[in-house]
Design a protein around this motif. Structure first.
Motif, short mmCIF file in Angstrom:
data_model
loop_
_atom_site.label_atom_id
_atom_site.label_comp_id
_atom_site.label_asym_id
_atom_site.label_seq_id
_atom_site.Cartn_x
_atom_site.Cartn_y
_atom_site.Cartn_z
N THR A 135 6.30 50.58 12.36
CA THR A 135 6.46 49.36 13.16
C THR A 135 7.87 48.83 12.96
N LEU A 136 8.53 48.51 14.04
CA LEU A 136 9.88 47.98 13.98
C LEU A 136 9.85 46.48 14.25
N SER A 137 10.44 45.73 13.33
CA SER A 137 10.54 44.28 13.48
C SER A 137 11.67 43.92 14.43
N LEU A 138 11.40 43.01 15.36
CA LEU A 138 12.37 42.61 16.37
C LEU A 138 12.66 41.12 16.28
N HIS A 139 13.93 40.75 16.42
CA HIS A 139 14.33 39.37 16.65
C HIS A 139 14.92 39.30 18.05
N VAL A 140 14.36 38.46 18.89
CA VAL A 140 14.84 38.31 20.26
C VAL A 140 16.02 37.34 20.27
N LYS A 141 17.13 37.78 20.86
CA LYS A 141 18.32 36.94 20.96
C LYS A 141 18.39 36.34 22.35
N THR A 142 18.55 35.03 22.41
CA THR A 142 18.69 34.36 23.70
C THR A 142 20.05 33.68 23.78
N ASP A 143 20.68 33.76 24.93
CA ASP A 143 22.00 33.17 25.14
C ASP A 143 21.83 31.78 25.75
N VAL A 172 7.37 41.41 17.12
CA VAL A 172 8.41 40.39 17.33
C VAL A 172 8.25 39.33 16.24
N THR A 173 9.17 39.35 15.30
CA THR A 173 9.09 38.45 14.14
C THR A 173 10.08 37.29 14.22
N GLY A 174 11.07 37.37 15.12
CA GLY A 174 12.08 36.33 15.14
C GLY A 174 12.63 36.02 16.51
N LYS A 198 15.53 24.37 22.11
CA LYS A 198 14.30 23.64 21.79
C LYS A 198 13.27 23.75 22.91
N GLU A 199 13.74 23.64 24.14
CA GLU A 199 12.83 23.78 25.29
C GLU A 199 12.20 25.17 25.33
N LEU A 200 13.00 26.18 25.04
CA LEU A 200 12.49 27.55 25.02
C LEU A 200 11.42 27.71 23.94
N VAL A 201 11.70 27.21 22.75
CA VAL A 201 10.73 27.33 21.65
C VAL A 201 9.43 26.64 22.02
N GLN A 202 9.53 25.45 22.60
CA GLN A 202 8.34 24.70 22.99
C GLN A 202 7.52 25.47 24.03
N GLU A 203 8.19 26.05 25.01
CA GLU A 203 7.48 26.80 26.05
C GLU A 203 6.79 28.04 25.46
N LEU A 204 7.48 28.73 24.56
CA LEU A 204 6.88 29.92 23.94
C LEU A 204 5.68 29.55 23.07
N LYS A 205 5.75 28.39 22.45
CA LYS A 205 4.60 27.93 21.66
C LYS A 205 3.41 27.63 22.57
N GLN A 206 3.70 27.03 23.72
CA GLN A 206 2.62 26.74 24.67
C GLN A 206 1.98 28.02 25.19
N GLU A 208 1.77 30.60 23.40
CA GLU A 208 1.24 31.21 22.18
C GLU A 208 1.88 32.57 21.91
N ILE A 209 3.15 32.68 22.20
CA ILE A 209 3.88 33.92 21.92
C ILE A 209 5.17 33.65 21.13
N CYS A 210 5.28 32.49 20.52
CA CYS A 210 6.51 32.15 19.79
C CYS A 210 6.54 32.91 18.45
N PRO A 211 7.62 33.62 18.16
CA PRO A 211 7.71 34.34 16.89
C PRO A 211 7.70 33.36 15.70
N PRO A 212 7.33 33.83 14.51
CA PRO A 212 7.25 32.93 13.36
C PRO A 212 8.59 32.50 12.80
N VAL A 213 9.61 33.35 12.91
CA VAL A 213 10.93 33.04 12.35
C VAL A 213 11.84 32.59 13.49
N ILE A 214 12.38 31.38 13.39
CA ILE A 214 13.23 30.81 14.43
C ILE A 214 14.51 30.33 13.76
#
Length: 400
Positions: A135-143, A172-174, A198-206, A208-214
């Protein structure tokens, strides 16, 4: 001043054979990490950034120091840097903060590395490479405004996370972004980027796909906005005791301890007459009888040609000017009087009551402090010290 006054010999059998070397104070790095731990919210972890050979300080040694001081994970720029740390025995989590080629995804998974992803197409190519059971751990980078790499919208980010979740070889861990102007006071772009993230994090939480490490906080943001960093702070330049920008110097929440010093020795001393010239182009001409000393360091070592005129060295507790053009392997200083060959010369650091800082050199060169230690090349040996004692050496030319 260097403890190793005779030069050349280290503990544990290591050596260097030239009269130029850098010294890295690992105690200062530990103290800087400790200061950040006190400054940040208790729940905020620290990712120590050791890319670019630890900003020229030595990746493995500074990584060890940061982890011992309480950092939980490490950040690098390339797969090669991560592999080197694993080969040297580092077991802590490592994030590669740039894209790796998808054909190396299996290697990254085997080594337990986390990689940065921002293209959906990359997932399909990488999935084809990863062996069953890995399993490969991924951190998604957003611009959010840096304009470098990363997903460009909330929808694109969510789609990428969902796509990664369809394949059992990814986790997806981050999630992270990077600020363009966090080192400026009262930057509207910084505030805008933070709001978008912050808006992105909130939407991903809604969803239920927000990674644990932010994480979004570089050194500047971690210094000036510690409450806005989510759960990991990425500490890079300031781990090494350097301020992200001159603008932040007057408002630092705690003192940073510079870890890098650079030393050399006089290898030749001569008297020149009025009218005599020094170095290429004869740009320096003596106005009277002068004593000139030669130092065995030049632009091939990262001692940039643009440092002269203007740069100084400290000899016997006194600043002296570098004169003439800096050569590939040597440069010259004007001495107040005859001095002995072998006399210690400080190019970066403290000697008696005088100091030359990395910030001083950056200002002279018209650049940022990040660039100065990064440019000190691998042919300059590094010695690693703590509490005044030499612990280790790094001499890349001789493979140790």
């Amino acid at each position: 001043m260097a403890d190793n006054e005779t030069g050349g010999v280290f503990l544990d059998g290591g050596h260097f054979y030239r009269d130029t070397w850098a010294e890295i104070d690992l105690g200062s790095i530990k103290e800087n990490i400790t200061s950040f731990k006190k400054h940040l919210p208790a729940e905020t972890g620290i990712m120590a950034i050791v890319k670019a050979n630890g900003y020229g300080h030595g990746a493995f040694q500074t990584a060890q120091a940061a982890l011992e001081a309480g950092a939980q994970e490490l950040g690098v720029a390339t797969l090669d840097e991560a592999i080197a740390l694993r080969r040297q025995g580092i077991e802590a989590p490592i994030l590669i903060m740039n894209r790796i080629r998808p054909e190396y995804a299996n290697l990254a998974a085997k080594l337990g590395l986390a990689v940065t992803v921002f293209h959906k197409e990359w997932l399909a190519e990488a999935a084809a490479e990863i062996e069953e059971g890995l399993t490969l751990s991924l951190h998604v980078k957003t611009d959010t405004g840096m304009g470098r790499v990363g997903t460009k919208s909330k929808g694109e980010t969510a789609e990428l996370i969902k796509e990664a979740g369809k394949d059992g070889c990814f986790k997806v861990t981050g999630l992270f972004t990077h600020f363009a102007t966090a080192d400026e006071l009262d930057s509207s772009l910084f505030k805008q980027q933070l709001a978008v993230f912050k808006e992105l994090v909130q939407e991903l939480k809604q969803l239920e796909i927000c990674p644990p490490v932010i994480h979004c906080g570089n050194s500047a943001a971690s210094l000036m906005a510690p409450e806005e960093l989510f759960n990991v702070a990425r500490i890079g330049i300031s781990m090494y005791g350097l301020t992200p920008s001159n603008e932040l110097l007057p408002v630092l929440p705690f003192q940073l301890k510079e870890a890098f010093s650079l030393y050399t020795r006089l290898i030749h001393v001569k008297k020149i007459n009025r009218g005599d010239t020094v170095s290429y182009g004869a740009t320096y001409q003596a106005e009277e009888e002068e004593w000139i000393g030669t130092l065995p360091i030049g632009y091939a070592d990262g001692w940039m040609r643009r440092f002269s005129p203007g740069a100084e060295a400290i000899i016997n507790g006194r600043k002296v000017p570098i004169v003439g053009r800096i050569c590939m392997d040597q440069c010259m200083v004007r001495l107040p009087h005859e001095m002995e060959v072998g006399t210690l010369v400080t190019l970066v650091g403290q000697q008696d009551d005088e100091k030359i800082s990395i910030d001083d050199l950056a200002k002279l060169a018209g650049t940022i402090n990040y660039e100065i230690p990064c440019l000190i090349s691998s042919r300059v040996p590094r010695t690693f010290k703590e509490n005044g004692r030499i612990l280790e050496n790094m001499n890349v030319i001789l493979n140790f």
